[in-house]
Design a protein around this motif. Structure first.
Motif, PDB file in Angstrom:
ATOM      1  N   ALA A 126     -18.998  12.722  45.617  1.00  0.00           N
ATOM      2  CA  ALA A 126     -19.469  11.468  46.204  1.00  0.00           C
ATOM      3  C   ALA A 126     -18.712  10.265  45.634  1.00  0.00           C
ATOM      4  O   ALA A 126     -18.643   9.215  46.271  1.00  0.00           O
ATOM      5  N   LYS A 127     -18.100  10.423  44.476  1.00  0.00           N
ATOM      6  CA  LYS A 127     -17.335   9.350  43.841  1.00  0.00           C
ATOM      7  C   LYS A 127     -15.903   9.280  44.366  1.00  0.00           C
ATOM      8  O   LYS A 127     -15.185   8.319  44.106  1.00  0.00           O
ATOM      9  N   VAL A 128     -15.476  10.314  45.076  1.00  0.00           N
ATOM     10  CA  VAL A 128     -14.096  10.402  45.554  1.00  0.00           C
ATOM     11  C   VAL A 128     -13.983   9.749  46.926  1.00  0.00           C
ATOM     12  O   VAL A 128     -14.789   9.987  47.813  1.00  0.00           O
ATOM     13  N   ARG A 129     -12.951   8.928  47.087  1.00  0.00           N
ATOM     14  CA  ARG A 129     -12.715   8.248  48.364  1.00  0.00           C
ATOM     15  C   ARG A 129     -11.459   8.838  49.003  1.00  0.00           C
ATOM     16  O   ARG A 129     -10.399   8.836  48.405  1.00  0.00           O
ATOM     17  N   LEU A 155     -11.945  19.242  41.859  1.00  0.00           N
ATOM     18  CA  LEU A 155     -13.364  19.589  42.022  1.00  0.00           C
ATOM     19  C   LEU A 155     -13.523  20.902  42.786  1.00  0.00           C
ATOM     20  O   LEU A 155     -14.324  21.761  42.410  1.00  0.00           O
ATOM     21  N   GLN A 156     -12.743  21.056  43.849  1.00  0.00           N
ATOM     22  CA  GLN A 156     -12.844  22.284  44.628  1.00  0.00           C
ATOM     23  C   GLN A 156     -12.371  23.485  43.811  1.00  0.00           C
ATOM     24  O   GLN A 156     -12.940  24.563  43.887  1.00  0.00           O
ATOM     25  N   GLN A 179      -7.162  10.180  44.189  1.00  0.00           N
ATOM     26  CA  GLN A 179      -8.382  10.604  44.875  1.00  0.00           C
ATOM     27  C   GLN A 179      -8.224  12.022  45.428  1.00  0.00           C
ATOM     28  O   GLN A 179      -9.137  12.845  45.319  1.00  0.00           O
ATOM     29  N   ILE A 180      -7.075  12.297  46.015  1.00  0.00           N
ATOM     30  CA  ILE A 180      -6.805  13.652  46.519  1.00  0.00           C
ATOM     31  C   ILE A 180      -6.835  14.651  45.370  1.00  0.00           C
ATOM     32  O   ILE A 180      -7.457  15.713  45.474  1.00  0.00           O
ATOM     33  N   ASP A 196     -25.412  10.754  52.339  1.00  0.00           N
ATOM     34  CA  ASP A 196     -25.113   9.876  51.220  1.00  0.00           C
ATOM     35  C   ASP A 196     -24.925   8.444  51.696  1.00  0.00           C
ATOM     36  O   ASP A 196     -25.355   7.505  51.040  1.00  0.00           O
ATOM     37  N   ALA A 197     -24.281   8.250  52.848  1.00  0.00           N
ATOM     38  CA  ALA A 197     -24.070   6.906  53.379  1.00  0.00           C
ATOM     39  C   ALA A 197     -25.402   6.249  53.708  1.00  0.00           C
ATOM     40  O   ALA A 197     -25.614   5.078  53.418  1.00  0.00           O
ATOM     41  N   ILE A 198     -26.305   7.007  54.274  1.00  0.00           N
ATOM     42  CA  ILE A 198     -27.623   6.476  54.594  1.00  0.00           C
ATOM     43  C   ILE A 198     -28.389   6.179  53.311  1.00  0.00           C
ATOM     44  O   ILE A 198     -29.006   5.133  53.170  1.00  0.00           O
TER      45      ILE A 198
END
Length: 173
Positions: free
Chosen positions: A100-103, A81-82, A74-75, A152-154
């Motif tokens: 948004a797919k990364v935890r 991405l960055q 994930q890291i 995104d959470a909302i």
């Protein structure tokens, strides 16, 4: 405006400058080196050391190995991405959508788990390093995308979606 009287967009730009500058390179290098070091350990010395663990410690080792691998992947995804955004391969919006797919919240049982003290020191060192790196990446992520993550959470919560629709329908939202 935030509580300090600054425009929120100025704060995002400062965070973006940090990620999209040469100061990002050491974090990227550290993350990728840790991924490589962990893979080498788990495929080599770790495999040998795990054979000498008790049954309970072996189960903990297996669970923590999966958590470590997940955390590091994930890291690495976030860092890649960055880097893609930094090099112009992706726009900030594209990165945000993929991000948004990364935890960045993979926990660890750590030293309060039974049999933790039986785990190899090298393995525990990798876990500790990965947790510290995850915290640093998470802090940078919150600087860059904090508002987006909350939105995104909302947006992903069906109940919140329905409440929002009701408020909109009745002119309260």
């Amino acid at each position: 405006m935030n509580e300090y009287g600054h425009k929120a967009e100025n704060m995002v730009k400062l965070a973006e400058r940090r990620v999209f500058s040469n100061s990002f390179t050491p974090l990227y290098d550290e993350g990728m080196a840790l991924v490589e070091r962990a893979a080498e350990y788990l495929d080599g010395d770790g495999r040998c050391e795990a054979k000498h663990l008790s049954r309970n410690a072996s189960a903990l080792y297996a669970a923590e190995s999966m958590r470590l691998t997940t955390r590091l992947m994930q890291i690495a995804s976030w860092l890649l991405l960055q880097r893609a955004a930094n090099s112009g391969e992706m726009t900030r919006d594209q990165v945000a959508a993929e991000k948004a797919k990364v935890r960045l919240d993979t926990a660890s049982a750590q030293d309060n788990a039974p049999c933790w003290d039986e785990l190899p020191g090298s393995f525990c060192g990798l876990i500790d390093h990965s947790l510290r790196l995850q915290q640093r990446v998470r802090a940078m992520d919150e600087q860059l995308y904090g508002d987006l993550a909350a939105n995104d959470a909302i947006a992903s919560n069906p109940v919140s979606n329905q409440i929002h629709l009701l408020r909109t329908a009745f002119g309260r939202g």
